[in-house]
Motif scaffolding. Structure first.
Motif, PDB file in Angstrom:
ATOM      1  N   LEU A 180       8.021  -9.913   1.081  1.00 20.98           N
ATOM      2  CA  LEU A 180       7.575  -9.965   2.475  1.00 20.98           C
ATOM      3  C   LEU A 180       8.732 -10.350   3.389  1.00 20.98           C
ATOM      4  O   LEU A 180       8.914  -9.747   4.465  1.00 20.98           O
ATOM      5  CB  LEU A 180       6.434 -10.971   2.621  1.00 20.98           C
TER       6      LEU A 180
ATOM      7  N   THR B 255      -2.923 -10.624   0.240  1.00 15.99           N
ATOM      8  CA  THR B 255      -2.339  -9.379   0.745  1.00 15.99           C
ATOM      9  C   THR B 255      -2.691  -9.167   2.215  1.00 15.99           C
ATOM     10  O   THR B 255      -1.830  -8.815   3.032  1.00 15.99           O
ATOM     11  CB  THR B 255      -2.826  -8.181  -0.092  1.00 15.99           C
ATOM     12  N   LEU B 256      -3.951  -9.398   2.561  1.00 19.66           N
ATOM     13  CA  LEU B 256      -4.352  -9.278   3.962  1.00 19.66           C
ATOM     14  C   LEU B 256      -3.611 -10.289   4.832  1.00 19.66           C
ATOM     15  O   LEU B 256      -3.206  -9.969   5.962  1.00 19.66           O
ATOM     16  CB  LEU B 256      -5.855  -9.478   4.080  1.00 19.66           C
TER      17      LEU B 256
ATOM     18  N   ILE C 222      -0.059  -9.068   5.501  1.00 19.95           N
ATOM     19  CA  ILE C 222      -0.030  -8.029   6.523  1.00 19.95           C
ATOM     20  C   ILE C 222      -0.200  -8.641   7.911  1.00 19.95           C
ATOM     21  O   ILE C 222       0.541  -8.327   8.850  1.00 19.95           O
ATOM     22  CB  ILE C 222      -1.123  -6.982   6.248  1.00 19.95           C
ATOM     23  N   GLU C 223      -1.162  -9.544   8.042  1.00 23.49           N
ATOM     24  CA  GLU C 223      -1.405 -10.191   9.336  1.00 23.49           C
ATOM     25  C   GLU C 223      -0.175 -10.977   9.791  1.00 23.49           C
ATOM     26  O   GLU C 223       0.218 -10.926  10.967  1.00 23.49           O
ATOM     27  CB  GLU C 223      -2.617 -11.114   9.238  1.00 23.49           C
TER      28      GLU C 223
ATOM     29  N   VAL D 180       2.594  -8.616  10.991  1.00 27.13           N
ATOM     30  CA  VAL D 180       2.303  -8.096  12.333  1.00 27.13           C
ATOM     31  C   VAL D 180       2.612  -9.153  13.388  1.00 27.13           C
ATOM     32  O   VAL D 180       3.227  -8.863  14.422  1.00 27.13           O
ATOM     33  CB  VAL D 180       0.828  -7.645  12.425  1.00 27.13           C
TER      34      VAL D 180
ATOM     35  N   GLU E 246       5.528   0.360   6.089  1.00 30.25           N
ATOM     36  CA  GLU E 246       5.803  -1.000   5.617  1.00 30.25           C
ATOM     37  C   GLU E 246       4.514  -1.735   5.282  1.00 30.25           C
ATOM     38  O   GLU E 246       4.459  -2.534   4.335  1.00 30.25           O
ATOM     39  CB  GLU E 246       6.606  -1.752   6.670  1.00 30.25           C
ATOM     40  N   VAL E 247       3.462  -1.486   6.060  1.00 24.66           N
ATOM     41  CA  VAL E 247       2.150  -2.034   5.699  1.00 24.66           C
ATOM     42  C   VAL E 247       1.725  -1.490   4.346  1.00 24.66           C
ATOM     43  O   VAL E 247       1.193  -2.214   3.493  1.00 24.66           O
ATOM     44  CB  VAL E 247       1.096  -1.699   6.779  1.00 24.66           C
ATOM     45  N   GLN E 248       1.988  -0.212   4.122  1.00 25.55           N
ATOM     46  CA  GLN E 248       1.664   0.389   2.832  1.00 25.55           C
ATOM     47  C   GLN E 248       2.456  -0.269   1.713  1.00 25.55           C
ATOM     48  O   GLN E 248       1.936  -0.445   0.600  1.00 25.55           O
ATOM     49  CB  GLN E 248       1.951   1.891   2.864  1.00 25.55           C
TER      50      GLN E 248
ATOM     51  N   LEU F 230       3.260  -3.387   1.551  1.00 21.74           N
ATOM     52  CA  LEU F 230       2.578  -4.646   1.250  1.00 21.74           C
ATOM     53  C   LEU F 230       1.283  -4.402   0.479  1.00 21.74           C
ATOM     54  O   LEU F 230       0.930  -5.175  -0.420  1.00 21.74           O
ATOM     55  CB  LEU F 230       2.301  -5.414   2.545  1.00 21.74           C
ATOM     56  N   ILE F 231       0.579  -3.330   0.826  1.00 22.72           N
ATOM     57  CA  ILE F 231      -0.635  -2.990   0.089  1.00 22.72           C
ATOM     58  C   ILE F 231      -0.302  -2.666  -1.367  1.00 22.72           C
ATOM     59  O   ILE F 231      -0.985  -3.124  -2.300  1.00 22.72           O
ATOM     60  CB  ILE F 231      -1.360  -1.811   0.759  1.00 22.72           C
TER      61      ILE F 231
END
Length: 233
Positions: free
Chosen positions: A32, A68-69, A72-73, A76, A87-89, A91-92
């Motif tokens: 991250l 994981t959520l 992402i938060e 952002v 990039e969000v992908q 992290l997923i």
């Protein structure tokens, strides 16, 4: 006489007590940081992530999915919304890989569980987190057959221990909880009159940190689960 005379039921934590867990979170946080660094310099990223995780615990609970959520938060927030869809992908996909990682037992864990089970003690695998993830990890660990009961809970506090022991018809004075977290495994167990054994793990999530209780007849610290049978048998 053994250290915990009268104990007939032993609860053992899963993550970082029976098997390695925190390392996958530490590695994810490093990834991250690499992604965030493409957009901004955030020296307190770990603290920012922890704050988001704590804010989300009541909604997402513990475990990789909620983590994981929260990653992402956090990404952002700290990048001012500059983090991209790809990039969000990333992290997923990172969270998905965490869920697929093999379960590696800690050194001496399987031998300790076998010895206690053969001696006739009732063992309860008592762990918290996402139900599906934890049930999968329990199955992959390959030792579930040694346990009388497997309990996956959303939180480990005094109310949870009372509820679980009540359902199992176990008197707290006959119960010993074993785990790596003072906050989740030791302090609430002692508070309801049970015994507790602390097995520190080199890595500990900041949310789980707590003050060590004073040594006493109902509390011990050991360096490895290998030492547990000798306290009870």
């Amino acid at each position: 006489m053994c250290a915990f005379d009268g104990v007939h039921v032993v609860g053992i934590d899963g993550d970082d007590t029976l098997w390695h867990n925190e390392e996958r979170y530490e590695n994810a946080q490093q990834r991250l940081a690499e992604i965030v660094a493409r957009h901004a310099e955030v020296p307190d990223l770990d603290d920012r992530l922890l704050a988001v995780e704590r804010r989300n615990l009541g909604l997402f609970g513990y475990g990789v999915k909620g983590f994981t959520l929260s990653m992402i938060e956090t990404a952002v927030e700290v990048t001012g919304g500059e983090i991209s869809g790809p990039e969000v992908q990333e992290l997923i996909e990172l969270g998905r890989r965490m869920l697929e990682m093999p379960v590696l037992l800690l050194d001496g864990a399987e031998e300790a569980v076998d010895r206690l089970a053969r001696a006739g003690l009732r063992l309860v695998l008592l762990t918290k987190g996402d139900l599906f993830d934890q049930e999968t990890r329990v199955a992959r660990a390959g030792i579930a057959h040694r346990f009388w009961q497997v309990e996956v809970v959303s939180e480990k506090d005094e109310a949870t221990y009372r509820r679980v022991l009540g359902r199992l018809d176990v008197d707290p004075r006959e119960f010993l909880m074993v785990g790596n977290s003072l906050r989740s495994d030791v302090l609430p167990a002692l508070a309801i009159g049970a015994a507790a054994v602390w097995v520190p793990y080199p890595l500990l999530w900041s949310h789980e940190q707590a003050e060590r209780p004073a040594a006493g007849d109902r509390f011990r610290e050991i360096a490895s689960l290998r030492e547990l049978p000798d306290l009870l048998l």
